[in-house]
Scaffold this active site. Structure first.
Site, PDB file in Angstrom:
ATOM      1  N   LYS A  48       3.766  -3.935   5.765  1.00 10.32           N
ATOM      2  CA  LYS A  48       4.591  -4.239   4.602  1.00 10.32           C
ATOM      3  C   LYS A  48       5.494  -3.852   4.129  1.00 10.32           C
ATOM      4  CE  LYS A  48      -0.455  -4.672   3.713  1.00 10.32           C
ATOM      5  NZ  LYS A  48      -0.603  -5.285   3.174  1.00 10.32           N
ATOM      6  N   HIS A  93     -13.335   4.257   3.573  1.00  4.19           N
ATOM      7  CA  HIS A  93     -12.604   5.025   2.535  1.00  4.19           C
ATOM      8  C   HIS A  93     -12.919   6.781   2.408  1.00  4.19           C
ATOM      9  CE1 HIS A  93      -9.200   1.130   2.802  1.00  4.19           C
ATOM     10  NE2 HIS A  93      -8.644   2.468   3.261  1.00  4.19           N
ATOM     11  N   TYR A 104       0.753  -1.388  10.574  1.00  4.08           N
ATOM     12  CA  TYR A 104       0.779  -2.271   9.260  1.00  4.08           C
ATOM     13  C   TYR A 104       1.143  -1.574   8.254  1.00  4.08           C
ATOM     14  CZ  TYR A 104      -2.527  -2.791   5.293  1.00  4.08           C
ATOM     15  OH  TYR A 104      -3.256  -2.930   4.294  1.00  4.08           O
ATOM     16  N   SER A 159       1.074  -0.964   0.183  1.00  2.00           N
ATOM     17  CA  SER A 159       0.065   0.463   0.542  1.00  2.00           C
ATOM     18  C   SER A 159       1.463   1.356  -0.326  1.00  2.00           C
ATOM     19  CB  SER A 159      -1.030  -0.488   1.650  1.00  2.00           C
ATOM     20  OG  SER A 159      -1.331   1.203   1.862  1.00  2.00           O
ATOM     21  N   SER A 160       0.555   2.313  -0.092  1.00  3.38           N
ATOM     22  CA  SER A 160       1.110   3.432  -0.175  1.00  3.38           C
ATOM     23  C   SER A 160       1.588   4.360   0.874  1.00  3.38           C
ATOM     24  CB  SER A 160       0.510   4.864  -0.801  1.00  3.38           C
ATOM     25  OG  SER A 160      -1.231   4.790  -0.641  1.00  3.38           O
ATOM     26  N   CYS A 161       0.775   3.389   1.984  1.00  2.48           N
ATOM     27  CA  CYS A 161       1.247   4.090   3.249  1.00  2.48           C
ATOM     28  C   CYS A 161       2.951   4.041   3.979  1.00  2.48           C
ATOM     29  CB  CYS A 161       0.257   3.579   4.189  1.00  2.48           C
ATOM     30  SG  CYS A 161       0.719   1.668   4.704  1.00  2.48           S
TER      31      CYS A 161
HETATM   32  N1  LIG Z   1      -8.890  -0.975  -0.601  1.00  2.00           N
HETATM   33  C1  LIG Z   1      -7.864  -0.165  -0.617  1.00  2.00           C
HETATM   34  O1  LIG Z   1      -7.854   0.608  -0.432  1.00  2.00           O
HETATM   35  C2  LIG Z   1      -5.877  -0.334  -0.882  1.00  2.00           C
HETATM   36  C3  LIG Z   1      -5.239   0.044  -1.654  1.00  2.00           C
HETATM   37  C4  LIG Z   1      -4.255   0.100  -1.304  1.00  2.00           C
HETATM   38  C5  LIG Z   1      -4.013  -1.673  -0.636  1.00  2.00           C
HETATM   39  N2  LIG Z   1      -4.377  -2.214  -0.336  1.00  2.00           N
HETATM   40  C6  LIG Z   1      -4.140  -3.934   0.004  1.00  2.00           C
HETATM   41  O2  LIG Z   1      -4.168  -4.367  -0.900  1.00  2.00           O
HETATM   42  C7  LIG Z   1      -4.848  -5.538  -0.090  1.00  2.00           C
HETATM   43  C8  LIG Z   1      -6.036  -6.529  -0.300  1.00  2.00           C
HETATM   44  O3  LIG Z   1      -6.865  -5.259   0.527  1.00  2.00           O
HETATM   45  P1  LIG Z   1      -8.817  -5.076   0.303  1.00  2.00           P
HETATM   46  O4  LIG Z   1      -8.957  -3.509   0.254  1.00  2.00           O
HETATM   47  O5  LIG Z   1      -8.869  -6.315  -0.358  1.00  2.00           O
HETATM   48  O6  LIG Z   1      -9.087  -5.614   1.619  1.00  2.00           O
HETATM   49  P2  LIG Z   1     -10.120  -7.076   2.106  1.00  2.00           P
HETATM   50  O7  LIG Z   1     -11.545  -6.434   1.247  1.00  2.00           O
HETATM   51  O8  LIG Z   1     -10.006  -6.624   3.371  1.00  2.00           O
HETATM   52  O9  LIG Z   1      -9.540  -8.176   1.890  1.00  2.00           O
HETATM   53  C9  LIG Z   1      -9.343  -8.692   2.603  1.00  2.00           C
HETATM   54  C10 LIG Z   1      -9.368 -10.452   2.662  1.00  2.00           C
HETATM   55  O10 LIG Z   1      -8.225 -11.192   3.422  1.00  2.00           O
HETATM   56  C11 LIG Z   1      -9.056 -11.633   4.363  1.00  2.00           C
HETATM   57  N3  LIG Z   1      -7.592 -12.234   5.650  1.00  2.00           N
HETATM   58  C12 LIG Z   1      -7.538 -11.706   6.052  1.00  2.00           C
HETATM   59  N4  LIG Z   1      -6.841 -12.369   6.940  1.00  2.00           N
HETATM   60  C13 LIG Z   1      -7.326 -13.652   6.999  1.00  2.00           C
HETATM   61  C14 LIG Z   1      -6.441 -14.528   7.770  1.00  2.00           C
HETATM   62  N5  LIG Z   1      -5.930 -14.750   8.705  1.00  2.00           N
HETATM   63  N6  LIG Z   1      -6.561 -15.909   7.005  1.00  2.00           N
HETATM   64  C15 LIG Z   1      -7.196 -15.776   5.815  1.00  2.00           C
HETATM   65  N7  LIG Z   1      -7.954 -14.977   4.906  1.00  2.00           N
HETATM   66  C16 LIG Z   1      -7.623 -13.379   5.388  1.00  2.00           C
HETATM   67  C17 LIG Z   1     -10.396 -11.751   4.295  1.00  2.00           C
HETATM   68  O11 LIG Z   1     -10.671 -13.075   4.877  1.00  2.00           O
HETATM   69  P3  LIG Z   1     -11.595 -11.477   5.969  1.00  2.00           P
HETATM   70  O12 LIG Z   1     -12.756 -10.518   5.844  1.00  2.00           O
HETATM   71  O13 LIG Z   1     -12.425 -13.362   6.112  1.00  2.00           O
HETATM   72  O14 LIG Z   1     -11.145 -11.476   6.987  1.00  2.00           O
HETATM   73  C18 LIG Z   1     -10.535 -10.407   2.915  1.00  2.00           C
HETATM   74  O15 LIG Z   1     -11.196 -11.280   2.402  1.00  2.00           O
HETATM   75  C19 LIG Z   1      -4.276  -5.633   0.979  1.00  2.00           C
HETATM   76  O16 LIG Z   1      -2.966  -5.890   0.924  1.00  2.00           O
HETATM   77  C20 LIG Z   1      -4.055  -4.012   1.526  1.00  2.00           C
HETATM   78  O17 LIG Z   1      -3.342  -3.133   1.687  1.00  2.00           O
HETATM   79  C21 LIG Z   1      -5.850  -2.093  -0.972  1.00  2.00           C
END
Ligand SMILES: NC(=O)c1ccc[n+]([C@@H]2O[C@H](COP(=O)([O-])OP(=O)(O)OC[C@H]3O[C@@H](n4cnc5c(N)ncnc54)[C@H](OP(=O)(O)O)[C@@H]3O)[C@@H](O)[C@H]2O)c1
Length: 327
Positions: free
Chosen positions: A143, A186, A139, A110-112
Site C-alpha cells: 500500500k 473485522h 500488505y 489503509s491505516s496499516c
Molecule cells: N474494509 C475495510 O475496513 C478497509 C479499511 C481500510 C482500507 N480498505 C481498503 O479498501 C480497498 C477495498 O477493500 P474492500 O474492503 O472493499 O475489499 P473487498 O471487499 O475484499 O473487495 C476487493 C475487491 O477486489 C477484487 N480483486 C481482488 N484481487 C483481484 C484481482 N487480481 N483481479 C480483479 N479483482 C480483484 C475482489 O474480487 P474477488 O473477491 O472476486 O477476488 C473484490 O471484489 C482495499 O484497498 C483496502 O485496503 C478497506
C-alpha cells in the site's frame, strides 16, 4: 460527447468498490458511464490483460478499490500473495491508466501504512517514520508502494501529461457488503454476527476478548465512498494547497474513536441483545488506541455524516438480508 466522465471502478464487487458505485449513481452519474469488470472477467494481476482492457475502454477516471484484503490470519498465512498481488494490481492499473491518457485516478490504501507505534491521532506525516505492525507488513508495504507509485507518476508526468493521481487512507470501515466469515472478519462484523447469534439462541452471556478499553475509529462505508468522490473531484489548486508532492495521501476517518466496550454495547442495543457482554480480561488487548488525524480531509471540505448507531442499524439490516441465514 457525454458531459459525464467515463469512470472505471476497479473492485466494484467489494465492500468499498460497491459503495463507490452506489455513491456515483446516487450523485446522478449515469450507469452506462461506469465501467466494471469482475475478477473472473479481468484478473488485475495480468499486465497484458489490464493493458488491453484500458486500451479498449479508455476511461477518464479510475477508482482503484481492488485489492487482496484479509485479516491477521490470512495476512500471516499468505504474505507472498498479499504483497505480490497488491503490488501487481496497483502497478498494472496505474501504468495502464497513464498509457491511455487517464488524468484522474484515486488509489485506496489503509491505516496499516502507519508505524505500529505512531503518535495518536495519526497524521499523514507519520508515514515512513517507524516500524510497521509485523503481521500485515507485506500488505502495508504494497500500500505504501501504491502511494509512492501515484506520487512518482505525478512528479514525472504531471507537468507534461496532466497526470493527477491521488491516494486516500481509510480508517476501519463497516457497512453493507462487509465480510462476516467466522475466522476472518473485522471487529464490527464479528460482533454483529456473535451478538445476533446470541440473541437468536437466547444465550445469557457473550464473551469478548480483552478489557474492552482499547479505542478504535470506525467509518460507515458509504461515507468513505462519498469522501472518495469528493477527493477525486477536488480542484487541483485546492488539492495542491493542502498536500505535498511526496506527502500527498489523505486520511479518511470520522475524527473520533470509541472503546470496544462502547462499541459492543451499541451493537447489542441495535440488535436487541439483552444478555450480558463478558469481557475476558485474561486475553490480550492489542494497541490501546488507533485514530486517524483527518484534519487534512476536513480542510479540503469533507466531514463524515453517518453516525455510528445509524450506520450500525444499516449494517445489521444488510447482515439480516444477506448473511443471517448462513450462520
Ligand atoms: N474494509 C475495510 O475496513 C478497509 C479499511 C481500510 C482500507 N480498505 C481498503 O479498501 C480497498 C477495498 O477493500 P474492500 O474492503 O472493499 O475489499 P473487498 O471487499 O475484499 O473487495 C476487493 C475487491 O477486489 C477484487 N480483486 C481482488 N484481487 C483481484 C484481482 N487480481 N483481479 C480483479 N479483482 C480483484 C475482489 O474480487 P474477488 O473477491 O472476486 O477476488 C473484490 O471484489 C482495499 O484497498 C483496502 O485496503 C478497506
Amino acid at each position: 460527447m457525454s458531459v459525464h466522465p467515463k469512470i472505471y471502478v476497479a473492485g466494484h464487487r467489494g465492500m468499498v468498490g460497491s459503495a463507490i458505485v452506489r455513491q456515483l449513481l446516487a450523485q446522478g452519474h449515469p450507469a452506462e458511464r461506469i465501467v466494471t469488470r469482475t475478477h473472473a472477467e479481468l484478473d488485475l494481476t495480468d499486465q497484458a490483460a489490464v493493458r488491453i482492457f484500458f486500451a479498449a475502454e479508455k476511461p477518464d477516471q479510475v477508482y482503484l478499490a481492488a485489492a487482496k484484503v484479509g485479516g491477521i490470519h490470512a495476512n500471516n498465512t499468505y504474505p507472498a500473495d498479499f504483497i505480490y498481488q497488491n503490488l501487481m494490481i496497483q502497478a498494472n492499473i496505474v501504468d495502464a491508466a497513464f498509457r491511455q491518457g487517464v488524468k484522474q485516478l484515486l488509489f485506496l490504501g489503509s491505516s496499516c501504512i502507519y508505524p505500529k507505534l505512531a503518535p495518536q491521532p495519526m497524521g499523514e506525516d507519520a508515514l515512513l517514520t517507524g516500524t510497521l505492525e509485523p503481521t500485515n507488513e507485506p500488505y502495508a508495504i504494497a500500500k505504501i508502494a501504491g502511494i509512492k507509485l501515484c506520487e512518482s507518476y505525478n512528479r514525472q508526468y504531471g507537468p507534461s501529461h496532466g497526470v493527477d493521481y491521488r491516494s486516500v487512507m481509510p480508517t476501519n470501515l463497516y457497512g453493507p457488503g462487509d465480510n462476516y466469515h467466522t475466522e476472518n472478519s473485522h471487529v464490527i462484523p464479528a460482533l454483529i454476527r456473535r451478538l445476533h447469534e446470541a440473541k437468536v439462541n437466547h444465550a445469557p452471556s457473550v464473551p469478548i476478548w480483552g478489557t474492552g478499553d482499547p479505542r478504535r475509529e470506525f467509518l460507515y462505508v458509504d461515507d468513505m465512498a462519498a469522501a472518495c468522490v469528493h477527493v477525486m473531484n477536488l480542484g487541483k489548486v485546492t488539492y495542491d494547497q493542502l498536500t505535498q508532492p511526496m506527502l500527498s495521501h489523505i486520511n479518511v476517518g470520522c475524527g473520533h474513536d470509541i472503546t470496544i466496550r462502547e462499541l459492543a454495547e451499541t451493537i447489542a442495543r441495535v440488535i436487541g441483545y439483552v444478555g450480558n457482554i463478558a469481557f475476558d480480561t485474561t486475553k490480550p488487548d492489542g494497541t490501546p488506541r488507533k485514530l486517524m488525524d483527518s484534519t487534512r480531509l476536513n480542510a479540503l471540505g469533507w466531514q463524515a455524516r453517518v453516525g455510528l448507531e445509524v450506520g450500525l442499524e444499516k449494517a445489521y439490516k444488510d447482515f439480516l438480508k444477506n448473511h443471517a441465514a448462513l450462520h
